[in-house]
Design a protein around this motif. Structure first.
Motif, PDB file in Angstrom:
ATOM      1  N   CYS A 152       0.845  -1.197   0.000  1.00  0.00           N
ATOM      2  CA  CYS A 152       0.000   0.000   0.000  1.00  0.00           C
ATOM      3  C   CYS A 152       0.876   1.241   0.000  1.00  0.00           C
ATOM      4  O   CYS A 152       1.821   1.343   0.787  1.00  0.00           O
ATOM      5  CB  CYS A 152      -0.906   0.001   1.229  1.00  0.00           C
ATOM      6  SG  CYS A 152      -1.867   1.538   1.417  1.00  0.00           S
ATOM      7  N   GLU A 153       0.556   2.183  -0.865  1.00  0.00           N
ATOM      8  CA  GLU A 153       1.338   3.418  -0.952  1.00  0.00           C
ATOM      9  C   GLU A 153       1.091   4.350   0.226  1.00  0.00           C
ATOM     10  O   GLU A 153       1.904   5.232   0.484  1.00  0.00           O
ATOM     11  CB  GLU A 153       1.018   4.156  -2.262  1.00  0.00           C
ATOM     12  CG  GLU A 153       1.689   3.585  -3.487  1.00  0.00           C
ATOM     13  CD  GLU A 153       3.201   3.690  -3.410  1.00  0.00           C
ATOM     14  OE1 GLU A 153       3.740   4.782  -3.615  1.00  0.00           O
ATOM     15  OE2 GLU A 153       3.854   2.671  -3.123  1.00  0.00           O
ATOM     16  N   MET A 154      -0.006   4.160   0.956  1.00  0.00           N
ATOM     17  CA  MET A 154      -0.320   5.061   2.068  1.00  0.00           C
ATOM     18  C   MET A 154       0.226   4.537   3.397  1.00  0.00           C
ATOM     19  O   MET A 154       0.964   5.241   4.082  1.00  0.00           O
ATOM     20  CB  MET A 154      -1.838   5.268   2.167  1.00  0.00           C
ATOM     21  CG  MET A 154      -2.414   6.132   1.057  1.00  0.00           C
ATOM     22  SD  MET A 154      -4.174   6.483   1.295  1.00  0.00           S
ATOM     23  CE  MET A 154      -4.137   7.438   2.820  1.00  0.00           C
ATOM     24  N   GLU A 188     -11.343  -4.111 -10.195  1.00  0.00           N
ATOM     25  CA  GLU A 188     -10.395  -3.644 -11.207  1.00  0.00           C
ATOM     26  C   GLU A 188      -9.227  -2.862 -10.633  1.00  0.00           C
ATOM     27  O   GLU A 188      -8.152  -2.812 -11.234  1.00  0.00           O
ATOM     28  CB  GLU A 188     -11.120  -2.768 -12.246  1.00  0.00           C
ATOM     29  CG  GLU A 188     -12.152  -3.485 -13.075  1.00  0.00           C
ATOM     30  CD  GLU A 188     -12.754  -2.566 -14.099  1.00  0.00           C
ATOM     31  OE1 GLU A 188     -12.511  -2.772 -15.313  1.00  0.00           O
ATOM     32  OE2 GLU A 188     -13.468  -1.616 -13.700  1.00  0.00           O
ATOM     33  N   ASP A 189      -9.417  -2.229  -9.482  1.00  0.00           N
ATOM     34  CA  ASP A 189      -8.380  -1.393  -8.875  1.00  0.00           C
ATOM     35  C   ASP A 189      -8.377  -1.648  -7.369  1.00  0.00           C
ATOM     36  O   ASP A 189      -8.807  -0.810  -6.587  1.00  0.00           O
ATOM     37  CB  ASP A 189      -8.673   0.087  -9.189  1.00  0.00           C
ATOM     38  CG  ASP A 189      -7.577   1.031  -8.708  1.00  0.00           C
ATOM     39  OD1 ASP A 189      -6.471   0.550  -8.359  1.00  0.00           O
ATOM     40  OD2 ASP A 189      -7.826   2.252  -8.677  1.00  0.00           O
ATOM     41  N   PRO A 190      -7.915  -2.828  -6.940  1.00  0.00           N
ATOM     42  CA  PRO A 190      -8.032  -3.214  -5.531  1.00  0.00           C
ATOM     43  C   PRO A 190      -7.278  -2.272  -4.597  1.00  0.00           C
ATOM     44  O   PRO A 190      -6.123  -1.938  -4.850  1.00  0.00           O
ATOM     45  CB  PRO A 190      -7.434  -4.622  -5.505  1.00  0.00           C
ATOM     46  CG  PRO A 190      -6.527  -4.675  -6.693  1.00  0.00           C
ATOM     47  CD  PRO A 190      -7.179  -3.836  -7.734  1.00  0.00           C
ATOM     48  N   ARG A 191      -7.963  -1.862  -3.547  1.00  0.00           N
ATOM     49  CA  ARG A 191      -7.371  -0.955  -2.568  1.00  0.00           C
ATOM     50  C   ARG A 191      -6.922  -1.723  -1.326  1.00  0.00           C
ATOM     51  O   ARG A 191      -7.319  -2.849  -1.083  1.00  0.00           O
ATOM     52  CB  ARG A 191      -8.389   0.129  -2.187  1.00  0.00           C
ATOM     53  CG  ARG A 191      -8.771   1.065  -3.334  1.00  0.00           C
ATOM     54  CD  ARG A 191      -7.543   1.762  -3.907  1.00  0.00           C
ATOM     55  NE  ARG A 191      -7.877   2.746  -4.919  1.00  0.00           N
ATOM     56  CZ  ARG A 191      -7.884   4.070  -4.718  1.00  0.00           C
ATOM     57  NH1 ARG A 191      -7.583   4.547  -3.519  1.00  0.00           N
ATOM     58  NH2 ARG A 191      -8.180   4.889  -5.703  1.00  0.00           N
ATOM     59  N   CYS A 192      -6.113  -1.050  -0.542  1.00  0.00           N
ATOM     60  CA  CYS A 192      -5.574  -1.647   0.677  1.00  0.00           C
ATOM     61  C   CYS A 192      -6.698  -2.040   1.633  1.00  0.00           C
ATOM     62  O   CYS A 192      -7.563  -1.205   1.954  1.00  0.00           O
ATOM     63  CB  CYS A 192      -4.636  -0.657   1.362  1.00  0.00           C
ATOM     64  SG  CYS A 192      -3.990  -1.212   2.955  1.00  0.00           S
ATOM     65  N   PRO A 193      -6.713  -3.277   2.110  1.00  0.00           N
ATOM     66  CA  PRO A 193      -7.769  -3.699   3.030  1.00  0.00           C
ATOM     67  C   PRO A 193      -7.677  -3.026   4.398  1.00  0.00           C
ATOM     68  O   PRO A 193      -8.644  -3.043   5.156  1.00  0.00           O
ATOM     69  CB  PRO A 193      -7.542  -5.208   3.139  1.00  0.00           C
ATOM     70  CG  PRO A 193      -6.099  -5.413   2.805  1.00  0.00           C
ATOM     71  CD  PRO A 193      -5.777  -4.370   1.784  1.00  0.00           C
ATOM     72  N   LYS A 194      -6.540  -2.417   4.693  1.00  0.00           N
ATOM     73  CA  LYS A 194      -6.352  -1.780   6.000  1.00  0.00           C
ATOM     74  C   LYS A 194      -6.754  -0.319   5.991  1.00  0.00           C
ATOM     75  O   LYS A 194      -7.438   0.147   6.901  1.00  0.00           O
ATOM     76  CB  LYS A 194      -4.884  -1.918   6.432  1.00  0.00           C
ATOM     77  CG  LYS A 194      -4.592  -1.359   7.818  1.00  0.00           C
ATOM     78  CD  LYS A 194      -3.156  -1.634   8.225  1.00  0.00           C
ATOM     79  CE  LYS A 194      -2.855  -1.106   9.622  1.00  0.00           C
ATOM     80  NZ  LYS A 194      -1.446  -1.381  10.023  1.00  0.00           N
ATOM     81  N   CYS A 195      -6.321   0.429   4.947  1.00  0.00           N
ATOM     82  CA  CYS A 195      -6.576   1.880   4.965  1.00  0.00           C
ATOM     83  C   CYS A 195      -7.265   2.405   3.711  1.00  0.00           C
ATOM     84  O   CYS A 195      -7.601   3.594   3.640  1.00  0.00           O
ATOM     85  CB  CYS A 195      -5.265   2.640   5.176  1.00  0.00           C
ATOM     86  SG  CYS A 195      -4.192   2.677   3.711  1.00  0.00           S
ATOM     87  N   GLY A 196      -7.463   1.555   2.707  1.00  0.00           N
ATOM     88  CA  GLY A 196      -8.109   2.002   1.481  1.00  0.00           C
ATOM     89  C   GLY A 196      -7.182   2.697   0.499  1.00  0.00           C
ATOM     90  O   GLY A 196      -7.629   3.257  -0.502  1.00  0.00           O
ATOM     91  N   ARG A 248      -0.076  -1.692  -5.106  1.00  0.00           N
ATOM     92  CA  ARG A 248       0.795  -1.905  -6.254  1.00  0.00           C
ATOM     93  C   ARG A 248       1.700  -3.096  -5.973  1.00  0.00           C
ATOM     94  O   ARG A 248       1.761  -3.576  -4.848  1.00  0.00           O
ATOM     95  CB  ARG A 248       1.656  -0.670  -6.495  1.00  0.00           C
ATOM     96  CG  ARG A 248       2.363  -0.214  -5.226  1.00  0.00           C
ATOM     97  CD  ARG A 248       3.384   0.842  -5.440  1.00  0.00           C
ATOM     98  NE  ARG A 248       4.562   0.326  -6.120  1.00  0.00           N
ATOM     99  CZ  ARG A 248       5.671   1.038  -6.293  1.00  0.00           C
ATOM    100  NH1 ARG A 248       5.737   2.273  -5.832  1.00  0.00           N
ATOM    101  NH2 ARG A 248       6.705   0.516  -6.911  1.00  0.00           N
ATOM    102  N   ALA A 249       2.397  -3.545  -6.993  1.00  0.00           N
ATOM    103  CA  ALA A 249       3.465  -4.517  -6.784  1.00  0.00           C
ATOM    104  C   ALA A 249       4.659  -3.782  -6.189  1.00  0.00           C
ATOM    105  O   ALA A 249       4.797  -2.562  -6.335  1.00  0.00           O
ATOM    106  CB  ALA A 249       3.846  -5.172  -8.104  1.00  0.00           C
ATOM    107  N   THR A 250       5.549  -4.506  -5.526  1.00  0.00           N
ATOM    108  CA  THR A 250       6.727  -3.866  -4.940  1.00  0.00           C
ATOM    109  C   THR A 250       7.848  -3.679  -5.961  1.00  0.00           C
ATOM    110  O   THR A 250       8.975  -3.391  -5.586  1.00  0.00           O
ATOM    111  CB  THR A 250       7.251  -4.676  -3.736  1.00  0.00           C
ATOM    112  OG1 THR A 250       7.576  -6.013  -4.153  1.00  0.00           O
ATOM    113  CG2 THR A 250       6.216  -4.739  -2.630  1.00  0.00           C
TER     114      THR A 250
END
Length: 245
Positions: free
Chosen positions: A124-126, A145-153, A157-159
């Motif tokens: 997660c970028e955030m 289509e654009d899955p967001r972080c399950p923790k913060c939304g 991305r891939a690392t």
């Protein structure tokens, strides 16, 4: 320091795109590369586009979820490197590839330095939360289509290291330490033209290492190597490493 690969006991493998293409994964810059055939693909690999354009992120996730991407298997060249580790003579694997095939083949995580990151982990970028890529691929296949972080939304991305990003300092430092301490370096499937990774080969030579290049074509540093082998990696690397045992 070693005067031949057979004498070496602290060998560094420097692996490049040729090892991935031999496993069926297309490269980026070659005549049949992703960026060559589809200029839009380069946007997917650019941080600012990825973060600011939902369509670019969706395209990236479609690529990641493509079954062909995950169908690639380790080659005989990957397996030969695993055997080198079993002999206790492998100091490190420094790879420009992001496919994780070294680990899939059986190489130890601690010995693999993925300079350009990994497609097998998401982040997660955030908030920095990470996890195995399979988690996100399952969501994409289920219609997200654009899955967001399950923790913060946040955006996920891939690392993999993207354009406009710097390499991870800890990974690069570990790679530099490995080449300074090795007594032989074997560059496999790389043209040795992309820096800073390409600079690790002459760094090792400068510290007294025996240098070997195994590649399908000539490289920019053939003249620095003590031994150069041109040919198919699966044909050339296994006997080269087994003969050094």
């Amino acid at each position: 320091m070693a005067n031949s690969l057979a004498e070496a006991e602290r060998i560094v493998i420097l692996s490049g795109a040729g090892m991935s293409t031999a496993a069926g994964i297309p490269d980026f810059r070659g005549p049949e590369g992703l960026w060559t055939k589809d200029p839009y693909a380069e946007l997917v690999s650019t941080l600012s586009w990825y973060l600011n354009d939902a369509d670019v992120r969706k395209a990236a996730w479609r690529r990641r979820a493509n079954p062909e991407v995950w169908a690639a298997k380790p080659t005989r060249a990957h397996e030969a490197i695993v055997e080198l580790e079993k002999q206790g003579r492998l100091r490190a694997i420094i790879t420009q590839n992001t496919d994780g095939l070294h680990q899939v083949a059986g190489s130890s995580d601690a010995l693999v330095h993925e300079v350009h990151g990994s497609m097998r982990q998401w982040r997660c970028e955030m908030c920095g939360t990470t996890g195995p890529m399979e988690e996100m691929i399952e969501r994409v296949n289920a219609g997200d289509e654009d899955p967001r972080c399950p923790k913060c939304g946040g955006i996920t991305r891939a690392t993999v290291i993207l354009f406009e990003e710097v390499l991870e300092p800890d990974v690069l430092e570990a790679a530099i330490t490995a080449v300074e301490e090795c007594d032989a370096i074997v560059a496999v499937g790389t043209s040795l033209g992309v820096y800073p990774v390409a600079g690790l080969f002459p760094t090792a030579i400068g510290h007294g290492a025996f240098g070997v290049i195994v590649n399908g074509t000539e490289t920019a540093m053939d003249h620095l190597a003590h031994q150069v082998v041109h040919g198919q990696l699966d044909n050339e690397l296994p006997p080269l490493l087994s003969a050094s045992a």
